[in-house]
Design a protein around this motif. Sequence first.
Motif, PDB file in Angstrom:
ATOM      1  N   PHE A  40       0.831  -1.215   0.000  1.00 38.00           N
ATOM      2  CA  PHE A  40       0.000   0.000   0.000  1.00 38.00           C
ATOM      3  C   PHE A  40       0.857   1.253   0.000  1.00 38.00           C
ATOM      4  N   PHE A  41       1.840   1.310   0.883  1.00 34.09           N
ATOM      5  CA  PHE A  41       2.676   2.507   0.954  1.00 34.09           C
ATOM      6  C   PHE A  41       3.509   2.680  -0.307  1.00 34.09           C
ATOM      7  N   VAL A  42       3.937   1.573  -0.910  1.00 29.28           N
ATOM      8  CA  VAL A  42       4.700   1.679  -2.157  1.00 29.28           C
ATOM      9  C   VAL A  42       3.809   2.217  -3.275  1.00 29.28           C
ATOM     10  N   ILE A  43       2.589   1.666  -3.384  1.00 29.50           N
ATOM     11  CA  ILE A  43       1.656   2.157  -4.424  1.00 29.50           C
ATOM     12  C   ILE A  43       1.311   3.628  -4.201  1.00 29.50           C
ATOM     13  N   ARG A  44       1.034   3.985  -2.949  1.00 29.04           N
ATOM     14  CA  ARG A  44       0.685   5.372  -2.644  1.00 29.04           C
ATOM     15  C   ARG A  44       1.842   6.310  -3.008  1.00 29.04           C
ATOM     16  N   TYR A  45       3.050   5.892  -2.651  1.00 31.95           N
ATOM     17  CA  TYR A  45       4.216   6.731  -2.962  1.00 31.95           C
ATOM     18  C   TYR A  45       4.391   6.873  -4.469  1.00 31.95           C
ATOM     19  N   GLU A  46       4.260   5.751  -5.195  1.00 31.55           N
ATOM     20  CA  GLU A  46       4.481   5.804  -6.638  1.00 31.55           C
ATOM     21  C   GLU A  46       3.421   6.678  -7.333  1.00 31.55           C
ATOM     22  N   MET A  47       2.169   6.575  -6.881  1.00 30.84           N
ATOM     23  CA  MET A  47       1.114   7.380  -7.518  1.00 30.84           C
ATOM     24  C   MET A  47       1.321   8.865  -7.279  1.00 30.84           C
ATOM     25  N   PHE A  48       1.631   9.249  -6.041  1.00 32.45           N
ATOM     26  CA  PHE A  48       1.888  10.665  -5.770  1.00 32.45           C
ATOM     27  C   PHE A  48       3.193  11.123  -6.418  1.00 32.45           C
ATOM     28  N   HIS A  49       4.162  10.208  -6.502  1.00 36.29           N
ATOM     29  CA  HIS A  49       5.408  10.565  -7.160  1.00 36.29           C
ATOM     30  C   HIS A  49       5.170  10.826  -8.638  1.00 36.29           C
ATOM     31  N   GLN A  50       4.301  10.024  -9.253  1.00 34.05           N
ATOM     32  CA  GLN A  50       3.974  10.257 -10.659  1.00 34.05           C
ATOM     33  C   GLN A  50       3.258  11.598 -10.836  1.00 34.05           C
ATOM     34  N   LEU A  51       2.372  11.940  -9.893  1.00 31.26           N
ATOM     35  CA  LEU A  51       1.697  13.242  -9.942  1.00 31.26           C
ATOM     36  C   LEU A  51       2.703  14.387  -9.822  1.00 31.26           C
ATOM     37  N   ASP A 152      -7.589  14.333  -7.035  1.00 30.44           N
ATOM     38  CA  ASP A 152      -8.662  13.446  -6.586  1.00 30.44           C
ATOM     39  C   ASP A 152      -8.591  12.082  -7.255  1.00 30.44           C
ATOM     40  N   THR A 153      -8.142  12.054  -8.534  1.00 29.85           N
ATOM     41  CA  THR A 153      -8.021  10.750  -9.201  1.00 29.85           C
ATOM     42  C   THR A 153      -6.937   9.893  -8.548  1.00 29.85           C
ATOM     43  N   VAL A 154      -5.842  10.555  -8.141  1.00 31.26           N
ATOM     44  CA  VAL A 154      -4.776   9.816  -7.455  1.00 31.26           C
ATOM     45  C   VAL A 154      -5.262   9.298  -6.104  1.00 31.26           C
ATOM     46  N   GLN A 155      -5.957  10.164  -5.368  1.00 31.31           N
ATOM     47  CA  GLN A 155      -6.466   9.736  -4.072  1.00 31.31           C
ATOM     48  C   GLN A 155      -7.491   8.607  -4.217  1.00 31.31           C
ATOM     49  N   ARG A 156      -8.307   8.703  -5.308  1.00 35.07           N
ATOM     50  CA  ARG A 156      -9.259   7.625  -5.547  1.00 35.07           C
ATOM     51  C   ARG A 156      -8.519   6.317  -5.846  1.00 35.07           C
ATOM     52  N   GLY A 157      -7.462   6.421  -6.626  1.00 35.55           N
ATOM     53  CA  GLY A 157      -6.670   5.224  -6.919  1.00 35.55           C
ATOM     54  C   GLY A 157      -6.030   4.643  -5.667  1.00 35.55           C
ATOM     55  N   ALA A 162      -6.012   0.539  -1.504  1.00 34.70           N
ATOM     56  CA  ALA A 162      -6.126   0.162  -0.099  1.00 34.70           C
ATOM     57  C   ALA A 162      -7.229  -0.875   0.099  1.00 34.70           C
ATOM     58  N   GLY A 163      -8.383  -0.652  -0.576  1.00 34.67           N
ATOM     59  CA  GLY A 163      -9.468  -1.629  -0.448  1.00 34.67           C
ATOM     60  C   GLY A 163      -9.090  -2.979  -1.019  1.00 34.67           C
ATOM     61  N   LEU A 164      -8.425  -2.961  -2.183  1.00 29.70           N
ATOM     62  CA  LEU A 164      -8.012  -4.220  -2.797  1.00 29.70           C
ATOM     63  C   LEU A 164      -7.001  -4.959  -1.922  1.00 29.70           C
ATOM     64  N   LEU A 165      -6.011  -4.218  -1.418  1.00 32.29           N
ATOM     65  CA  LEU A 165      -5.006  -4.859  -0.566  1.00 32.29           C
ATOM     66  C   LEU A 165      -5.606  -5.351   0.747  1.00 32.29           C
ATOM     67  N   ALA A 166      -6.597  -4.616   1.287  1.00 32.68           N
ATOM     68  CA  ALA A 166      -7.262  -5.085   2.508  1.00 32.68           C
ATOM     69  C   ALA A 166      -8.003  -6.391   2.244  1.00 32.68           C
ATOM     70  N   SER A 167      -8.660  -6.477   1.067  1.00 37.14           N
ATOM     71  CA  SER A 167      -9.347  -7.723   0.717  1.00 37.14           C
ATOM     72  C   SER A 167      -8.346  -8.862   0.567  1.00 37.14           C
ATOM     73  N   VAL A 168      -7.231  -8.556  -0.119  1.00 36.66           N
ATOM     74  CA  VAL A 168      -6.199  -9.583  -0.277  1.00 36.66           C
ATOM     75  C   VAL A 168      -5.650 -10.015   1.083  1.00 36.66           C
ATOM     76  N   GLY A 169      -5.412  -9.030   1.967  1.00 34.67           N
ATOM     77  CA  GLY A 169      -4.894  -9.364   3.290  1.00 34.67           C
ATOM     78  C   GLY A 169      -5.857 -10.212   4.089  1.00 34.67           C
ATOM     79  N   LEU A 170      -7.157  -9.844   4.061  1.00 30.83           N
ATOM     80  CA  LEU A 170      -8.152 -10.627   4.789  1.00 30.83           C
ATOM     81  C   LEU A 170      -8.258 -12.037   4.232  1.00 30.83           C
ATOM     82  N   THR A 171      -8.250 -12.136   2.895  1.00 28.32           N
ATOM     83  CA  THR A 171      -8.272 -13.466   2.285  1.00 28.32           C
ATOM     84  C   THR A 171      -7.031 -14.261   2.677  1.00 28.32           C
ATOM     85  N   GLY A 172      -5.881 -13.581   2.707  1.00 29.07           N
ATOM     86  CA  GLY A 172      -4.653 -14.265   3.116  1.00 29.07           C
ATOM     87  C   GLY A 172      -4.716 -14.762   4.546  1.00 29.07           C
TER      88      GLY A 172
END
Length: 471
Positions: A40-51, A152-157, A162-172
């Motif tokens: 999550f933190f890597v994705i968040r950093y990369e998205m804001f870094h791209q912005l 807002d598009t970056v924050q939405r992403g 975060a939701g996808l990774l939370a689902s993956v984590g819960l499934t894991g």
Amino acid sequence: MSRRRPAGVRRRQRPLRTRLALAASAAVALVTLGVCTAAFFVIRYEMFHQLDLNLTQSATRLIQEHRGEGPDVLAGECRFLSAPACAQIVPAAPADDPAAPYLLPVSAPVREVAAGERAPYFSNITLFGRPVRMLTTPLGRGRAVQVALRSDTVQRGVRQAAGLLASVGLTGVLVAAGLGYWVARTVLAPVTRLTATAERIAATRDPRHRIELPGPAGGRQDEVTRLAASFNTMLGELEQSVTAQRRLVADASHELRTPLTALRTNAELLARSERLTDAQRDRASGALGRQLREVTGLVNDLIELARDEEPRPLLEEVRPADLAEHAVTTARAHWPAVPFLLDTDPAARPVTRPGVPARLTRLLTNLLDNAAKFSPAGSPVEVGLAVRAAALELTVRDHGPGIAAQDIPYVFDRFYRAEAARALPGSGLGLAMARQIARAHGAELTAEAAPGGGALFRLVFPAEGAGPSAG
């Protein structure tokens, strides 16, 4: 009102399977959650870094386009560069501001960047009700350029990730729990069977039970399977020990019943000695003495036979040649009607082996007594001692009726007597005791029919350095 648990009552501990499943599940769950959090933190950093890279590219393009122009608000409204964006040029002095109002907020740090007193920086603002990411960087000649892009598009992403990774984590975590339970059940299956077998043996006192081992006997085995196999081996040894103990008790009680009955009869007879003649009294007294000696000898043999091993401190270097000469001399005095012939190889005289002299002497005495008992009057008992292939070999041969083929496998069993020996004196323990002493010293005692008639007993000591197996 809460109640305290009594000091002597402990909380019931969870089964090992449950604890192992929880531990495995917790370990996998922690790893899964850690990986998801890091992702999550890597994705968040990369998205804001791209912005931020987009903002930097837009600012660079504006700087190249307006390098020589004065302060200005670019078109007085938001313009679309590489994304929905706003851009404006701000002078260092407020007096140089254009007449049109600024679209982006201008603060003291922005003036400092224009004056070259502060490094470029990024900030987050809200513009027209939307989140915006803004870059403030110097333009030159006392000016700064501000470029803003909607975030807002970056924050939405980021929220979607975060939701996808939370689902993956819960499934894991759920998968880890299932796998942990499966692993615990699979790994502890032999332990469960071992526990059930131990409890069944404790309840029934029957060591014949065994643990079922998975897979072929020659296949790969893990530590738990080897533990179960070792437990089965221990149960086999325990079963043999219990069986031998029960057989010894049964045989001893059977062998002792006859002499004890005779002792009681003669004792009762001597109690009425006034009714007996002197000859009858002497015969009863003599019979009582013989039976006492027989019972004493039987009990002593049982005590000797019950000793499983020699204490290691009793070991010393002994010379079998000297023990053989001593045993033959004693046998000649005990059996005067039987000639004993001793043939010792000169190479065997200096040979020594670790052992207990008294026990080895008892072994040789039992062999010689057995040979003398079956030898006809005048027939010799031949004793030989020689070194063969680095091993020391002692043989005792008689010229009696020999050993029948069907009796050879049972010659060293406790209380076993062949048909030809039923009428002879003895307890049936001498040869069993001899083999036990031999094995305690790492030697092997065998019996066979001698060529030309008679029985041949062969005692083979291991080569020097092999040593006794049990002290």
